[in-house]
Each structure stands twice: as structure tokens, then as C-alpha cells.
Scaffold this active site. Structure first.
Site, PDB file in Angstrom:
ATOM      1  N   GLU A  36       0.791  -1.235   0.000  1.00 17.60           N
ATOM      2  CA  GLU A  36       0.000   0.000   0.000  1.00 17.60           C
ATOM      3  C   GLU A  36       0.818   1.277   0.000  1.00 17.60           C
ATOM      4  O   GLU A  36       0.391   2.287  -0.539  1.00 17.60           O
ATOM      5  CB  GLU A  36      -0.953   0.005   1.202  1.00 17.60           C
ATOM      6  CG  GLU A  36      -2.083  -0.993   1.069  1.00 17.60           C
ATOM      7  CD  GLU A  36      -3.000  -0.995   2.268  1.00 17.60           C
ATOM      8  OE1 GLU A  36      -3.542   0.062   2.598  1.00 17.60           O
ATOM      9  OE2 GLU A  36      -3.163  -2.065   2.889  1.00 17.60           O
ATOM     10  N   ASP A 110      -2.593  -4.423   3.651  1.00 18.04           N
ATOM     11  CA  ASP A 110      -2.654  -4.635   5.113  1.00 18.04           C
ATOM     12  C   ASP A 110      -3.517  -5.835   5.506  1.00 18.04           C
ATOM     13  O   ASP A 110      -4.489  -6.166   4.815  1.00 18.04           O
ATOM     14  CB  ASP A 110      -3.199  -3.381   5.799  1.00 18.04           C
ATOM     15  CG  ASP A 110      -2.158  -2.259   5.832  1.00 18.04           C
ATOM     16  OD1 ASP A 110      -0.979  -2.535   5.596  1.00 18.04           O
ATOM     17  OD2 ASP A 110      -2.542  -1.106   6.100  1.00 18.04           O
ATOM     18  N   ASP A 112      -6.076  -6.609   7.212  1.00 23.30           N
ATOM     19  CA  ASP A 112      -7.378  -6.355   7.813  1.00 23.30           C
ATOM     20  C   ASP A 112      -8.427  -6.319   6.707  1.00 23.30           C
ATOM     21  O   ASP A 112      -8.127  -6.573   5.541  1.00 23.30           O
ATOM     22  CB  ASP A 112      -7.370  -5.057   8.635  1.00 23.30           C
ATOM     23  CG  ASP A 112      -6.939  -3.837   7.803  1.00 23.30           C
ATOM     24  OD1 ASP A 112      -6.905  -3.939   6.556  1.00 23.30           O
ATOM     25  OD2 ASP A 112      -6.644  -2.797   8.398  1.00 23.30           O
ATOM     26  N   TYR A 328       1.575  -4.999  13.277  1.00 28.47           N
ATOM     27  CA  TYR A 328       0.460  -4.244  12.708  1.00 28.47           C
ATOM     28  C   TYR A 328      -0.334  -3.566  13.814  1.00 28.47           C
ATOM     29  O   TYR A 328      -0.675  -4.178  14.825  1.00 28.47           O
ATOM     30  CB  TYR A 328      -0.444  -5.173  11.908  1.00 28.47           C
ATOM     31  CG  TYR A 328      -1.444  -4.440  11.054  1.00 28.47           C
ATOM     32  CD1 TYR A 328      -1.027  -3.459  10.166  1.00 28.47           C
ATOM     33  CD2 TYR A 328      -2.795  -4.714  11.148  1.00 28.47           C
ATOM     34  CE1 TYR A 328      -1.943  -2.769   9.384  1.00 28.47           C
ATOM     35  CE2 TYR A 328      -3.730  -4.039  10.356  1.00 28.47           C
ATOM     36  CZ  TYR A 328      -3.281  -3.063   9.480  1.00 28.47           C
ATOM     37  OH  TYR A 328      -4.184  -2.378   8.708  1.00 28.47           O
ATOM     38  N   ARG A 330      -3.347  -2.090  13.869  1.00 27.53           N
ATOM     39  CA  ARG A 330      -4.821  -2.121  13.956  1.00 27.53           C
ATOM     40  C   ARG A 330      -5.236  -3.524  14.384  1.00 27.53           C
ATOM     41  O   ARG A 330      -5.285  -4.446  13.578  1.00 27.53           O
ATOM     42  CB  ARG A 330      -5.441  -1.750  12.606  1.00 27.53           C
ATOM     43  CG  ARG A 330      -5.197  -0.307  12.223  1.00 27.53           C
ATOM     44  CD  ARG A 330      -5.988   0.103  10.998  1.00 27.53           C
ATOM     45  NE  ARG A 330      -5.729   1.488  10.665  1.00 27.53           N
ATOM     46  CZ  ARG A 330      -4.858   1.904   9.751  1.00 27.53           C
ATOM     47  NH1 ARG A 330      -4.157   1.014   9.065  1.00 27.53           N
ATOM     48  NH2 ARG A 330      -4.687   3.185   9.503  1.00 27.53           N
ATOM     49  N   HIS A 374      -4.972 -10.826  14.336  1.00 31.35           N
ATOM     50  CA  HIS A 374      -3.523 -10.861  14.451  1.00 31.35           C
ATOM     51  C   HIS A 374      -3.089 -10.403  15.836  1.00 31.35           C
ATOM     52  O   HIS A 374      -3.916 -10.002  16.647  1.00 31.35           O
ATOM     53  CB  HIS A 374      -2.838 -10.020  13.368  1.00 31.35           C
ATOM     54  CG  HIS A 374      -3.689  -8.923  12.815  1.00 31.35           C
ATOM     55  ND1 HIS A 374      -4.303  -9.000  11.593  1.00 31.35           N
ATOM     56  CD2 HIS A 374      -4.055  -7.749  13.333  1.00 31.35           C
ATOM     57  CE1 HIS A 374      -5.008  -7.902  11.386  1.00 31.35           C
ATOM     58  NE2 HIS A 374      -4.876  -7.133  12.413  1.00 31.35           N
TER      59      HIS A 374
END
Length: 735
Positions: A36, A110, A112, A328, A330, A374
Site C-alpha cells: 500500500e 494490510d 485487515d 500491525y 490495527r 492478528h
């Protein structure tokens, strides 16, 4: 679907044979990996190597619902109309060109729901079949994690994509159908959102509580007592009268009790000694990271997430090049991988000793609604300590990294142990209690303190025995008033949203920023205060769209999105269930609501351009004065709050002002003729003993306050350490 998967597998075998032939001819097969962001691409390319891999960045989303139209076909099963995002055309062409040259394409957005949707859109644009094993995910950007991900690619998870699409379309339905109603009935530029509106209600409800609050008077009585023996005096709080909990509501009552207490002798009625163990907090989730960063660092949620993203994607560490420093960011999970736990235990053994390591690695229970996709937020390499990284990171980056590093290491340590002591004193009908504690073993507090206070202080009580006579040295009665609930700040609003199941980790920061941007609330002294506009919008929503501002309804929608993500609910069914009653209510509101006139507060300040009395308007950060003759007269000016101090340069008033970003500063009302400004508030009632001008108060992070003369030419300013502090403050402000 099974036939489709078989077809894709045959295609992949054919591609493998083609690659083998290419290698035999001496040509190096290239694999394209799309992430990204450029920072992430740079870090990953370092681990994979440029010879066989090319890592490119999509710069986030490339396709989305159109901004200029609704983009959802309500008559055709809520079919979305996706278009290429304006300005991304050249990037899409470049990615397509590289995709044609590549022997294999991996989509590494990512890990998610939003990342899965980005991968799905990329697959569409590049002609990659959704059932191909093209998707790779990793929780941290480290060489082992990247290599493991490359060994186990999977197909795009269409259930997760559907969950993200459903969220996007729900938000689009509310935003594009309800916002225009607000424009027509109240004013242009307003918006309503599925999660945003609930958050606004939470903030407004708290403000209503504060406004309705009536303080109640109460008194406390403390006794200072001392043994006949050579022991230190200590304080004890009066807790009972006639075996009832004290409830003193007036000075008259307090003084009567104080007078009566003096008539009685006190003895030690009970002594309790015990050991208290304080467990380490769990490693950070997104929510707890935002809360701790707000409390300890003063960071907004937006600032925390922006810095965490930088740490995750990779920072250049000297000759080592870019390294992803945290996992990560989030996540709603407190889970830690076995490998990370073992690394932490080894680090603790080498740096603290085995006393600080629990027999088994700690396990922290996940919340009921947690997706647990995660790990918790932790450093990717615990041996990269904050002192090692300090020279490579910015001031904000090292602050946040230190917080994450300390919290993770502490979560793998043994509890702190305290020796506690409780003494109950009795004097006829009166009972008083003293509580003390001493840190016996630091445990996890050797690394991290989870209290808002920097350190839990020892309270030492003398070693006394039951039946021992105590001498009453002093009685102190104090008046207090109950206080209203505090306004929400970044930490408390995020905590509340999480507790109520509203939104998800990635949405907290954008929700807060949208409410501020729309002028529904302002951030004042780091707390959210709703504006009159916020109340007006909420009143309309509460009257006609109760579900939209209902916390339980919004939380249930989040649960439904979770069900779509695991394949147990159809997204179109959810959209249909939501839209049908919503459309009916929308139609009714359109018919019944008339135009809402926003109340205007007229000031006593005349417009110097047209003579009208100016009115108070609410800006993004604060209120200001505007001419009511707009658009013919566009005159505006800030509202100047008098501080009661005089300017040290010209003698005019020093007034409170706001920067464009909402930060408070103090300056001369005679600006621009007089350029005096200060970040420090003046002490209006305190004057310099040498020159008679106003003193200003500089607050250090430790809480210490230093008073200094506002006149730079005053002799008290010569060789004063405050000069260096003020220079640092100016430099920081410029940055």
C-alpha cells in the site's frame, strides 16, 4: 466453486512449467509484490531482494464508489458501482504494465478487512483471478515474517471483502441519503455518519449531564495521631460514627464532630498486614495504545495512528536500512506469538534476571467481541531498545516506540509485590483508618508504570500493636464539593466506543476527526465540548433517526459485519434489513421537518466596515466574530479573551488567541503594531518585583511551574534558564 478452484490450480501448474522453461533459458523470473505505501515497499524489497522481486505501492485504494453520485443500485441487490479513483490513472497504468511483465503477482495490502478489499480491487484491475493464491499477509514487516508469507499465499477471502463492502455501503447510504437532508434543513457542509452520529450523541449526552449537575457539599475529617513510644506520627481518615459510614454535609456538623472527637482517647483496634500483587497490563491493542498515548504523551488518536503506521512500515536504521519496528497497529487482540514471548524471556533473563520472569509466559484473555485476527501491538525485535533507536527516530516516533516497547516487555514480567498495612483506630463511637503500602518487589514496574501517575509512592506506617494508646495531635476538617463527570478526551472517548462495541480499531481516529471537522464539537484543553450546531444536528437525528444514534443498534450492526466476514450472513440481506426502515423514516423526515434557524449570538462589537453589530460564529477550533452582512460584507475577527495582564512591550491588554490548529497562545491586543506573543499564560495578579511588569508562568512536563518576567530586557531575565526553555519552545512551534 470447487470446479473454479480446480481450474485455477491447473493454470498455476501451467505457469510453474513456463517459469521452469524461462529459468532454463537463463532469464530470471520476476515476481511482482504490491503493497500500500512506498515506505512499506522499500522495507519489503530489502528483505526479498531486487533481483527476483519488484515491490510497488498502490498508494492505498485505487477503486472506490464515486464521490459525485450515490453509486449503489438499490433496485439491483445493492450492486455497487466502482470507478477508478481520480488522479490514480497513471499509477494504475504503471501497475498494469509491470503486472504483464511479471511471472507471478502477490497482493500484500494490510492484514485487515480494508486491506483485503484493496487486494480484491487490485486483482480486478490487474486481471488476477480471485481464486488464485495471490494474497499474502503478515503481521510484522520482518524478514522471517515476509519469507513465511511468501511460502503460504492464499486466495482472496471474499467473505472478508463482503464485510468491508457492506460497511462501506452502509456508511454510503447514511452519508449520501441523510447528509443532504441536513444541508437542506440546517445548513450546507454538514454530514451524518453511521458511527459518527452515535459518537456525537455520547459527547452531547455527557455535556447535558455536566450542565444539569448540581454540586453537593461534603466534609472529610483526618486525624494525625502518634504513639507514646518514639514512633512517627501518621494520618488516619475518619470513616465511621456509631458504626455508620460518615456523611458530613455542612461546616457546622464538621466542627461539632471535631469538637467532640477531642474528648475521646483513641486506641489501635485492628492491625492487618498482607501482601498485594499487582499484575502487569496486557500488551497494547489499538484502543489501549490510543488511550495510553493520550494519557501519557498527550497525543490525539490521529497522531498516534499516524506515528504507529510509520513505525510499522519501516524506519531506516543506519546501515541496516529500513526496518519495520512494530507489528500491525490495527488490532483488538492481546495475543502474543510464542516466538516473541521466548525472545522477551531471553531479554529479561539477560537484563533483569530470572526473578522477573514468570514460570509460564502470561496469557491475556481476549474481549468477547474481539476478532483476534492478528497479534497485539508489540516491537518486532525486543533487543532494539529505545536508547539504541533514539538517534534514528523523530521525537514523536521514539516516544511512541518507547511506550509500546515498555508495555510489551512489562506484559511478559511477574507482578509487582507490595507489603500493605491497614490500621483501624477506635475512640468510643468514632473509627478512623490508615492504609499504607511499601513496594517489596518491583516486578513489571521496573519497566513500565500503568498508573496515570508516574510512580505509586510508598506510604509507610509505624509498627503498632492492637490495644496501643494513641495521642491525638491534630484534627483537620476539609470542605469538598462533588464534581460533575469529566468531558471526554481522546483516551476516554476511545475507551467508551470500544466498551459499547461501536466502530472498530481502525475507525476511532477518523470518527473523532470528522466530528471536529464538521464543527459538531471542539477540542478545548484536550477535551471534547459539543457546539450548539452539534446539539441541533443531534436533536434532529434523535427525533427522526433513533436507530442511527442508538449505541446498541450500531453495535449490533458491527456484530452483523463480523458474521459476514466469517460467512455466516449475506451482505445483501443486511443491507436490505437496514435500508427499508431507513428509507421510510427519511421520507417522513423530509416532509415534516421545516428549515432550522441556527441561533446567532449578537456581540457588542461593531463591524468597522459596515457598522453592523458582529455575531458569534463557531469555527473548526474556536468561536470567532463575523459580520451578519455576509456575503456583501465578509469581515471577520477573532474573539479576544482578556487575561487581565498588561503587555510588557506597550502596556496594552494581553489577550488569549488561537492558532489555526487550535493551540492557545497569548499576545498583545495591539497586534500587528505590537508583536508581543507568548505560549505561556500570564499571571495577571503577580508583578515583577524589579520592573513592575506582569509575570508569566512556564509549565514543565513534570508539572513544575516557573514564574518569570515578561519583559526580555528586565534584569531578572539575565542568565535566567527560562530563556533557553523559551527558545526551545519557539523552535518546536516552528517545526
Amino acid at each position: 466453486m470447487d470446479e473454479r478452484i480446480e481450474e485455477v490450480e491447473k493454470k498455476e501448474k501451467k505457469q510453474t512449467k513456463t517459469k521452469s522453461k524461462t529459468k532454463a533459458k537463463g532469464k530470471i523470473a520476476k515476481t511482482l509484490v504490491i503493497v500500500e505505501s512506498p515506505a512499506k515497499a522499500k522495507t519489503i524489497e530489502k528483505y526479498l531482494g531486487k533481483r527476483k522481486y519488484e515491490v510497488l505501492a498502490s498508494m492505498g485504494h485505487l477503486r472506490d464508489l464515486p464521490k459525485s453520485q450515490f453509486g449503489i443500485d438499490l433496485e439491483n441487490n445493492f450492486a455497487p458501482k466502482y470507478i477508478n479513483i481520480r488522479g490514480k490513472g497513471d499509477l494504475i497504468k504503471a501497475l498494469k504494465k509491470e503486472a504483464k511483465k511479471a511471472d507471478k503477482i502477490y497482493l500484500a495490502s494490510d492484514p485487515d478487512r480494508e486491506g483485503e478489499a484493496i487486494a480484491w480491487h487490485l486483482a480486478y484491475l490487474l486481471g488476477v483471478d480471485n481464486y488464485e493464491k495471490c494474497r499474502i499477509v503478515f503481521n510484522e514487516i520482518t524478514k522471517p515474517a515476509i519469507n513465511d508469507a511468501m511460502k503460504s499465499p492464499r486466495a482472496i477471502n471474499l467473505d472478508i471483502v463482503d464485510a468491508q463492502q457492506a460497511r462501506r455501503m452502509l456508511d454510503r447510504i447514511v452519508g449520501y441519503k441523510l447528509s443532504p437532508l441536513l444541508w437542506r434543513k440546517i445548513k450546507k457542509g454538514l454530514s451524518a455518519g453511521r458511527v459518527q452520529s452515535v459518537t456525537l450523541k455520547i459527547i452531547c449526552d455527557r455535556e447535558k449531564e455536566i450542565r444539569a449537575f448540581v454540586p453537593e457539599e461534603y466534609w472529610t475529617i483526618d486525624l494525625k495521631v502518634k504513639s507514646d513510644k518514639e514512633r512517627a506520627a501518621f494520618d488516619a481518615a475518619l470513616v465511621m460514627i456509631d458504626d455508620k459510614k460518615i456523611d458530613i454535609t455542612s461546616e457546622k456538623e464538621a466542627k461539632a464532630i471535631e469538637k467532640d472527637i477531642k474528648k475521646h482517647d483513641f486506641i489501635i483496634d485492628e492491625v492487618k498486614k498482607s501482601e498485594r500483587r499487582r499484575k502487569a497490563p496486557a500488551p497494547f491493542t489499538t484502543s489501549s495504545l490510543q488511550q495510553d498515548a493520550a494519557r501519557k504523551l498527550g497525543f490525539t488518536s490521529k497522531r498516534t495512528m499516524m506515528i504507529a503506521q510509520q513505525l510499522y512500515e519501516g524506519i531506516s536504521i543506519g546501515r541496516k536500512g529500513p526496518i519495520g519496528l512494530i507489528t500491525y497497529m490495527r488490532t483488538d487482540s492481546t495475543r502474543i506469538s510464542e516466538l516473541a514471548q521466548n525472545d522477551a524471556r531471553e531479554f529479561l533473563m539477560n537484563n533483569f534476571g530470572d526473578k522477573y520472569i514468570p514460570a509460564k509466559p502470561p496469557q491475556y484473555a481476549a474481549k468477547k467481541e474481539a476478532q483476534d485476527a492478528h497479534e497485539a501491538v508489540r516491537p518486532t525485535d525486543v533487543s532494539l531498545t529505545p536508547p539504541i533507536l533514539e538517534e534514528f527516530l523523530s521525537k514523536d516516533q521514539i516516544k511512541l516506540y518507547r511506550l509500546i516497547w515498555q508495555r510489551f516487555l512489562a506484559s511478559q514480567m511477574v507482578p509487582a509485590v507490595y507489603d500493605t498495612m491497614s490500621i483501624l483506630l477506635k475512640g468510643d463511637k468514632y473509627k478512623a483508618r490508615a492504609v499504607g503500602s511499601i513496594l517489596k518487589f518491583a516486578g513489571f514496574t521496573a519497566v513500565y508504570e500503568d498508573n496515570d501517575k508516574k510512580k505509586e509512592k510508598d506510604v509507610i506506617l509505624p509498627d503498632v500493636a492492637v490495644g496501643e494508646q494513641m495521642e491525638l495531635k491534630k484534627i483537620l476538617s476539609q470542605q469538598h464539593f462533588t464534581e460533575p463527570p469529566a468531558r471526554y478526551n481522546d483516551a476516554s472517548i476511545v475507551k467508551t466506543l470500544e466498551e459499547k462495541g461501536i466502530g472498530r480499531p481502525s475507525t476511532y481516529a477518523p470518527i473523532i476527526e470528522t466530528i471536529l471537522a464538521r464543527g459538531y464539537a471542539v477540542r478545548r484543553e484536550k477535551k471534547f465540548e459539543p457546539t450548539e450546531l452539534g446539539f441541533i444536528v443531534l436533536d434532529m437525528l434523535e427525533e427522526y433517526f433513533k436507530n442511527i444514534v442508538d449505541a446498541r443498534f450500531t453495535a449490533e450492526l458491527e456484530s452483523s459485519l463480523d458474521k459476514i466476514a466469517v460467512g455466516s450472513m449475506d451482505k445483501n440481506n443486511l443491507l436490505a434489513e437496514f435500508y427499508k426502515p431507513f428509507a421510510t423514516t427519511l421520507e417522513k423526515a423530509e416532509e415534516e421537518i421545516g428549515h432550522v434557524e441556527l441561533p446567532e449570538e449578537v456581540s457588542d462589537v461593531q463591524c468597522e466596515k459596515c457598522g453592523r453589530f458582529m455575531v458569534v460564529k463557531q469555527g473548526r477550533y474556536s468561536k470567532f466574530l463575523a459580520c451578519p452582512g455576509f456575503p456583501e460584507c465578509r469581515n471577520t475577527k477573532p474573539i479576544l479573551k482578556d487575561t487581565g495582564a498588561k503587555c510588557p512591550k506597550c502596556g496594552k491588554r494581553v489577550v488569549e488567541r488561537k492558532t489555526k490548529r487550535g493551540r492557545t497562545f497569548y499576545g498583545c491586543e495591539g497586534y500587528p503594531e505590537c508583536d508581543f506573543v507568548s505560549w505561556d499564560a500570564p499571571a495577571a495578579d503577580k508583578l515583577c518585583e524589579v520592573c513592575g511588569k506582569n509575570l508569566f508562568q512556564h509549565r514543565y512536563k513534570s508539572g513544575k511551574v516557573l514564574l518569570y518576567c515578561g519583559d526580555e530586557k528586565c534584569s531578572t531575565r539575565k542568565n535566567n534558564p527560562i530563556n533557553e526553555e523559551l527558545e526551545k519552545s519557539k523552535t518546536a512551534a516552528k517545526k
